[in-house]
Design a protein around this motif. Structure first.
Motif, mmCIF file in Angstrom:
data_model
loop_
_atom_site.group_PDB
_atom_site.id
_atom_site.type_symbol
_atom_site.label_atom_id
_atom_site.label_comp_id
_atom_site.label_asym_id
_atom_site.label_seq_id
_atom_site.Cartn_x
_atom_site.Cartn_y
_atom_site.Cartn_z
ATOM 1 N N LEU A 213 0.828 -1.217 0.000
ATOM 2 C CA LEU A 213 0.000 0.000 0.000
ATOM 3 C C LEU A 213 0.861 1.265 0.000
ATOM 4 O O LEU A 213 0.438 2.304 -0.503
ATOM 5 C CB LEU A 213 -0.957 0.007 1.196
ATOM 6 C CG LEU A 213 -2.063 -1.055 1.153
ATOM 7 C CD1 LEU A 213 -2.871 -1.030 2.453
ATOM 8 C CD2 LEU A 213 -2.981 -0.874 -0.062
ATOM 9 N N ALA A 214 2.080 1.152 0.539
ATOM 10 C CA ALA A 214 2.986 2.306 0.540
ATOM 11 C C ALA A 214 3.595 2.537 -0.841
ATOM 12 O O ALA A 214 4.097 3.627 -1.123
ATOM 13 C CB ALA A 214 4.099 2.104 1.575
ATOM 14 N N ARG A 215 3.582 1.474 -1.669
ATOM 15 C CA ARG A 215 4.152 1.575 -3.031
ATOM 16 C C ARG A 215 3.092 1.163 -4.054
ATOM 17 O O ARG A 215 3.251 0.157 -4.761
ATOM 18 C CB ARG A 215 5.381 0.663 -3.155
ATOM 19 C CG ARG A 215 6.499 0.968 -2.155
ATOM 20 C CD ARG A 215 7.216 2.279 -2.438
ATOM 21 N NE ARG A 215 7.836 2.316 -3.760
ATOM 22 C CZ ARG A 215 9.045 1.813 -4.023
ATOM 23 N NH1 ARG A 215 9.762 1.259 -3.081
ATOM 24 N NH2 ARG A 215 9.546 1.897 -5.235
ATOM 25 N N PRO A 216 2.005 1.937 -4.167
ATOM 26 C CA PRO A 216 0.887 1.510 -5.025
ATOM 27 C C PRO A 216 1.279 1.330 -6.483
ATOM 28 O O PRO A 216 0.679 0.514 -7.189
ATOM 29 C CB PRO A 216 -0.155 2.624 -4.842
ATOM 30 C CG PRO A 216 0.577 3.781 -4.264
ATOM 31 C CD PRO A 216 1.724 3.220 -3.485
ATOM 32 N N GLU A 217 2.293 2.060 -6.953
ATOM 33 C CA GLU A 217 2.670 1.928 -8.369
ATOM 34 C C GLU A 217 3.213 0.526 -8.660
ATOM 35 O O GLU A 217 3.065 0.008 -9.767
ATOM 36 C CB GLU A 217 3.655 3.047 -8.763
ATOM 37 C CG GLU A 217 5.084 2.925 -8.249
ATOM 38 C CD GLU A 217 5.279 3.197 -6.739
ATOM 39 O OE1 GLU A 217 4.297 3.462 -6.016
ATOM 40 O OE2 GLU A 217 6.445 3.112 -6.288
#
Ligand code: PEP
Ligand code: MG
Length: 289
Positions: free
Chosen positions: A113-117
């Motif tokens: 979730l912290a790195r959605p990309e």
């Protein structure tokens, strides 16, 4: 011994007194399926995806091919693929971060979730793979309901974009790993999840505060401890009452010494690594419920 266990391998698992038990297989890499006869298991209980996240982050096509291979091998039986569980004991260069206490840090769904990309690439590959078999997707390391909701929202968002672009896809059932004590204590907070899968490796380490990868405290890391079994029983009872499918995909699911207690706690669906399938079925056959 080994010969006796082998005779159980090709048969559906059942206890001595005739209760059917589902036995699925855990795989860490798509090539693992080459060693398994799909007729010997009830599906894939856990496909880890960390193997894909090596030195370079995998693109959508690479992931789609890996997921599709396993779905097609399973021939309609369920395949439960877990979204990437990086961090903790599974660092990924270029993705995970340095932390003093990685088991309590940014791992699993927290990192995704912290790195959605990066997460969105995996989500698109899973949505596209779903048309090739009986896919279920599960989210690791969920601790609070908002994490499940955020993951589900990303799946819906990507599905809408694939629909707009005319790309074939399907929304799989989205479940959660039960491996953080907050979930095992209060499973009613997660009744939106399509299914539960108990991760006994992490659940045990968090309940007993004994790292899973530290030999000095290995004796404390005991899935048979009454506190761990009580939590497993709590999850199994809630799931049965709410008709939410529940399974267990930690190493205990293939451990003949742990299996009697897991069945006594109410579980009827276990998952084991390929090398433990026969021994797990033999252990189940010896249980009187
Ligand atoms: C677990 O924690 O029991 C589990 C199945 O996941 P992993 O071992 O990959 O953390
Ligand atoms: Mg885990």
């Amino acid at each position: 011994g080994r010969e006796v266990a082998r005779t159980y391998l090709a048969q559906p698992a059942a206890t001595r007194d005739g209760t059917s038990i589902r036995v699925q297989v855990n795989i860490a890499d798509p090539s693992d399926v080459e060693t398994v006869d799909i007729g010997h298991c009830d599906g894939v209980g856990l496909m880890r995806t960390e193997f894909l996240f090596g030195k370079v982050l995998p693109d959508e096509g690479t992931q789609l091919a890996a997921y599709r291979k396993v779905l097609e091998w399973a021939g309609g039986k369920p395949v439960t693929i877990r979204t990437v569980d990086a961090g903790g004991d599974k660092p990924v260069p270029g993705f995970t971060v340095e932390e003093t206490n990685p088991f309590l840090g940014l791992r699993g769904i927290r990192l995704s979730l912290a790195r959605p990309e990066i997460f969105r690439v995996q989500i698109r590959a899973l949505l596209r793979a779903a048309v090739h078999g009986n896919l279920k997707v599960m989210v690791p390391m969920v601790a609070v309901p908002g994490e499940y909701a955020a993951a589900a929202a990303l799946f819906s968002d990507e599905a809408a974009m694939l629909a707009k672009a005319g790309v074939p896809h399907k929304m799989p059932p989205l479940g959660i790993m039960v491996e953080v004590p907050s979930v095992a204590v209060a499973p009613e907070l997660f009744s939106d999840a399509a299914f539960f899968s108990i991760g006994s490796n992490d659940l045990t380490q968090y309940v007993l505060a004994a790292a899973r990868d530290n030999g000095r405290v290995a004796a404390l890391h005991d899935v048979g401890h009454p506190a761990v079994l009580r939590l497993i029983g709590n999850v199994a009872a809630f799931a049965r009452e709410q008709k939410i499918p529940v399974s267990l995909c930690g190493d205990a699911g293939g451990d003949p010494a742990a299996i009697p207690a897991l069945l006594a706690a109410g579980l009827r669906d276990l998952s084991a690594v390929p090398a433990q399938l026969a021994a797990a079925k033999a252990a189940i056959a010896a249980v009187e419920l």
